[in-house]
Design a protein around this motif. Structure first.
Motif, PDB file in Angstrom:
ATOM      1  N   TRP A 175       0.841  -1.203   0.000  1.00 54.30           N
ATOM      2  CA  TRP A 175       0.000   0.000   0.000  1.00 54.30           C
ATOM      3  C   TRP A 175       0.875   1.251   0.000  1.00 54.30           C
ATOM      4  O   TRP A 175       1.885   1.323   0.693  1.00 54.30           O
ATOM      5  CB  TRP A 175      -0.911   0.019   1.228  1.00 54.30           C
ATOM      6  N   ARG A 176       0.446   2.204  -0.818  1.00 53.47           N
ATOM      7  CA  ARG A 176       1.117   3.507  -0.828  1.00 53.47           C
ATOM      8  C   ARG A 176       0.029   4.562  -0.915  1.00 53.47           C
ATOM      9  O   ARG A 176      -0.630   4.696  -1.946  1.00 53.47           O
ATOM     10  CB  ARG A 176       2.072   3.628  -2.017  1.00 53.47           C
ATOM     11  N   GLY A 177      -0.137   5.271   0.177  1.00 54.76           N
ATOM     12  CA  GLY A 177      -1.228   6.246   0.226  1.00 54.76           C
ATOM     13  C   GLY A 177      -2.562   5.507   0.232  1.00 54.76           C
ATOM     14  O   GLY A 177      -2.769   4.546   0.980  1.00 54.76           O
ATOM     15  N   GLY A 178      -3.464   5.920  -0.674  1.00 50.20           N
ATOM     16  CA  GLY A 178      -4.784   5.307  -0.696  1.00 50.20           C
ATOM     17  C   GLY A 178      -4.932   4.177  -1.697  1.00 50.20           C
ATOM     18  O   GLY A 178      -6.034   3.663  -1.884  1.00 50.20           O
ATOM     19  N   THR A 179      -3.856   3.780  -2.389  1.00 48.23           N
ATOM     20  CA  THR A 179      -3.941   2.684  -3.363  1.00 48.23           C
ATOM     21  C   THR A 179      -2.854   1.662  -3.100  1.00 48.23           C
ATOM     22  O   THR A 179      -1.865   1.933  -2.396  1.00 48.23           O
ATOM     23  CB  THR A 179      -3.778   3.214  -4.801  1.00 48.23           C
ATOM     24  N   CYS A 180      -3.043   0.492  -3.643  1.00 45.53           N
ATOM     25  CA  CYS A 180      -2.034  -0.561  -3.485  1.00 45.53           C
ATOM     26  C   CYS A 180      -1.544  -1.041  -4.842  1.00 45.53           C
ATOM     27  O   CYS A 180      -2.231  -0.903  -5.853  1.00 45.53           O
ATOM     28  CB  CYS A 180      -2.583  -1.731  -2.663  1.00 45.53           C
ATOM     29  N   ARG A 181      -0.346  -1.580  -4.829  1.00 49.03           N
ATOM     30  CA  ARG A 181       0.310  -2.116  -6.017  1.00 49.03           C
ATOM     31  C   ARG A 181       0.527  -3.598  -5.823  1.00 49.03           C
ATOM     32  O   ARG A 181       0.885  -4.051  -4.734  1.00 49.03           O
ATOM     33  CB  ARG A 181       1.635  -1.397  -6.231  1.00 49.03           C
ATOM     34  N   VAL A 182       0.311  -4.376  -6.890  1.00 50.85           N
ATOM     35  CA  VAL A 182       0.577  -5.811  -6.838  1.00 50.85           C
ATOM     36  C   VAL A 182       1.785  -6.110  -7.712  1.00 50.85           C
ATOM     37  O   VAL A 182       1.952  -5.538  -8.789  1.00 50.85           O
ATOM     38  CB  VAL A 182      -0.654  -6.622  -7.306  1.00 50.85           C
ATOM     39  N   LYS A 183       2.638  -7.004  -7.210  1.00 56.22           N
ATOM     40  CA  LYS A 183       3.835  -7.420  -7.946  1.00 56.22           C
ATOM     41  C   LYS A 183       3.800  -8.939  -8.109  1.00 56.22           C
ATOM     42  O   LYS A 183       3.375  -9.653  -7.204  1.00 56.22           O
ATOM     43  CB  LYS A 183       5.102  -7.016  -7.188  1.00 56.22           C
TER      44      LYS A 183
END
Length: 428
Positions: free
Chosen positions: A12-20
Motif C-alpha cells: 500500500w502507498r497512500g490510498g492505493t495498493c500495487r501488486v507485484k
C-alpha cells in the motif's frame, strides 16, 4: 509490504495498493524479475490480478508489460524484417504498410496492445473510405497477418474479425472471357506489329502458343530461346547437370530434337531498377514450340542485335515500359491513325479486336490453356506447361514425356495451319 503468495506481493502507498508478480525470468544478478500494476483500492482485487498473471505465465499466454507497450511502428519494423516471400509479394506488403498502416497508427502513437476490436474496426472504416473495395480488402488482409503474428508475445488474442458465411451462398462474379480464336490472335499480332514492329507480332504468337506469363516474355533473352537454347544455356547451377544433359538430348535444332524455350526467369522492378527474378512459383520449365513459331523466333533473332528476344520500341526490355498503356491498349482496343509534324511516330489506324477490347493481356495466356484443354492433352502436361504445381499423387508420379510434348507441338501447328488455310480462302 505483506507476503500474500510465494510469487505475488501487494504493498500500500497512500490510498492505493500495487501488486507485484514474478515474471518467471531472472535479472543478470540472479534476482527474480518482477512485474507490477498499481492503482488498486481493493487488496483482494489486486491479489487476484497478480494470481491471474501467474496463471497466464504458467500457461504461456502472458504478455509482459514491456512487450505490451511495444509501439505499432516498432512492431511493423520487426514484422517487415522477418518477411520471407517472393519479391512481388514483399513489395506489395511493404507498400500497404508504408502507405496505409504505418501512417495511421504512427499519428496515434499507438502500441500493439492499444489495437482492440474497436480500434480494428475504426482502421477498417478508414481504409474502406479511402480506396476501392478490393484494395481495402488487401490492406486489411495484411493488417490481419501483422496482428495475428503479434500473438501471444505482444497481445493475448488478435482483434481481427473473421468473416463467417451465413445464409444463402452467393457466387463471386467471374471475369467474362470469350473463346480465343486463331483469327483473334492473328489480328492482335498484326496490331502489335503496327505498334512495335516484328517483335510485337512474334511476341503475341509466342504468348498464345506457349502460355508464358507477360513478365517471363519481357525477360526472355537470347540464351534461353530457340534456336540458341539449350546449347547456349549458361549452366549456372552445377547441381543441375543431369537436367542440362537431358535438355541437350531432348531439345534444340535439327534431327529429332524439339524446338523449345527455357523459362528460367522473369523481370520485375526492385529498388527502382529492372532486375531478374525466378519465375512465379519457381516454375522453371522447358516449353516446346510448334514449327511455325520456331521459324518466327529464328527469323526475329536474326533480324536484330538486342539481347532481349522481344525488344521494346527503343530497344530495351518491355518490362521497363508501361506495356499495358503504351502497347497493349492500342493493340486490343484499336487506335486512330497518327500523322502530322508533331507525331513522334506515324502509324496507320489500328482496328480493335472485339474479343479482347477492354480486356487484360493475361487472357491470351488463359486462351492457351483453353486450347490445350480443347485438344485433349493430359492434365499433368497442361498444368506443367502453364507453370502450375500439380498436387497429390498425380503430381508425384506423373512426368511430361516426349510424346506429350510432340502432341502439343502438333495441335498448336494444326491451329496455325488451319488459320492459314482460312486466310488463303478469304483472299481468293
Amino acid at each position: 509490504m505483506s507476503r500474500i503468495h510465494q510469487h505475488v506481493h501487494v504493498e500500500w502507498r497512500g490510498g492505493t495498493c500495487r501488486v507485484k508478480w514474478w515474471s518467471g525470468e531472472y535479472l543478470e544478478n540472479g534476482r527474480k524479475r518482477y512485474e507490477s500494476k498499481g492503482g488498486f483500492t481493493d487488496e483482494e482485487e489486486a491479489i487476484q490480478h497478480g494470481l491471474d498473471k501467474m496463471y497466464e505465465i504458467r500457461h504461456g499466454t502472458h504478455v509482459k508489460n514491456r512487450d505490451g507497450a511495444t509501439l505499432m511502428s516498432d512492431w511493423l519494423d520487426d514484422w517487415l524484417a522477418g518477411m520471407d516471400h517472393r519479391h512481388l509479394t514483399e513489395r506489395g506488403y511493404r507498400s500497404a504498410i508504408e502507405t496505409h498502416i504505418r501512417p495511421y497508427f504512427a499519428k496515434q502513437k499507438a502500441s500493439v496492445a492499444d489495437i482492440d476490436i474497436l480500434a480494428y474496426r475504426a482502421f477498417k472504416k478508414h481504409v474502406h473510405g479511402k480506396m476501392k473495395a478490393s484494395s481495402a480488402r488487401n490492406v486489411m488482409m495484411i493488417f490481419g497477418m501483422i496482428l495475428d503474428d503479434a500473438v501471444p508475445r505482444l497481445i493475448k488474442t488478435s482483434p481481427v474479425e473473421r468473416t463467417r458465411r451465413r445464409g444463402k451462398f452467393t457466387k463471386k462474379p467471374k471475369e467474362r472471357k470469350k473463346d480465343m480464336t486463331p483469327e483473334a490472335v492473328e489480328q492482335l499480332a498484326r496490331n502489335a506489329r503496327t505498334v512495335f514492329g516484328e517483335s510485337g507480332y512474334v511476341f503475341l504468337w509466342t504468348m498464345a502458343a506457349t502460355g508464358m506469363r507477360p513478365a517471363e516474355l519481357f525477360g526472355l533473352t537470347r540464351e534461353y530461346c530457340y534456336p540458341n537454347w539449350p546449347s547456349s544455356d549458361p549452366r549456372a547451377e552445377p547441381d543441375e547437370f543431369e537436367r542440362y544433359e537431358e535438355d541437350a538430348e531432348r531439345y534444340g535444332k535439327g534431327g529429332d530434337l524439339m524446338p523449345a524455350i527455357r523459362v528460367e526467369r522473369q523481370v520485375q522492378y526492385s529498388d527502382s531498377e529492372l532486375q531478374f527474378f525466378p519465375p512465379k512459383y519457381d516454375s522453371h520449365r522447358a516449353l516446346v514450340v510448334p514449327p511455325f513459331l520456331a521459324e518466327m523466333l529464328e527469323g526475329l533473332l536474326s533480324s536484330h542485335g538486342h539481347n532481349w528476344v522481344f525488344p521494346a520500341m527503343q530497344g530495351g526490355s518491355l518490362g521497363a515500359v508501361n506495356f499495358d498503356y503504351r502497347y497493349w491498349r492500342p493493340i486490343a482496343d484499336g487506335a486512330k491513325k497518327r500523322t502530322g509534324p508533331r507525331t513522334r511516330k506515324a502509324r496507320p489506324a489500328i482496328p480493335p479486336v472485339p474479343s479482347f477490347a477492354g480486356k487484360r493481356l493475361y487472357l491470351v495466356r488463359h486462351g492457351h490453356k483453353a486450347w490445350l484443354d480443347e485438344d485433349g492433352h493430359s492434365k499433368f502436361a497442361v498444368e506443367s506447361r502453364m507453370g502450375h504445381e500439380v498436387p497429390g499423387v498425380e503430381g508425384l508420379y506423373s512426368s511430361v514425356t516426349v510424346p506429350m510434348e510432340r502432341a502439343i507441338m502438333k495441335t498448336m501447328q494444326e491451329r496455325w495451319d488451319g488459320l492459314q488455310e482460312r486466310l488463303s480462302r478469304e483472299k481468293s
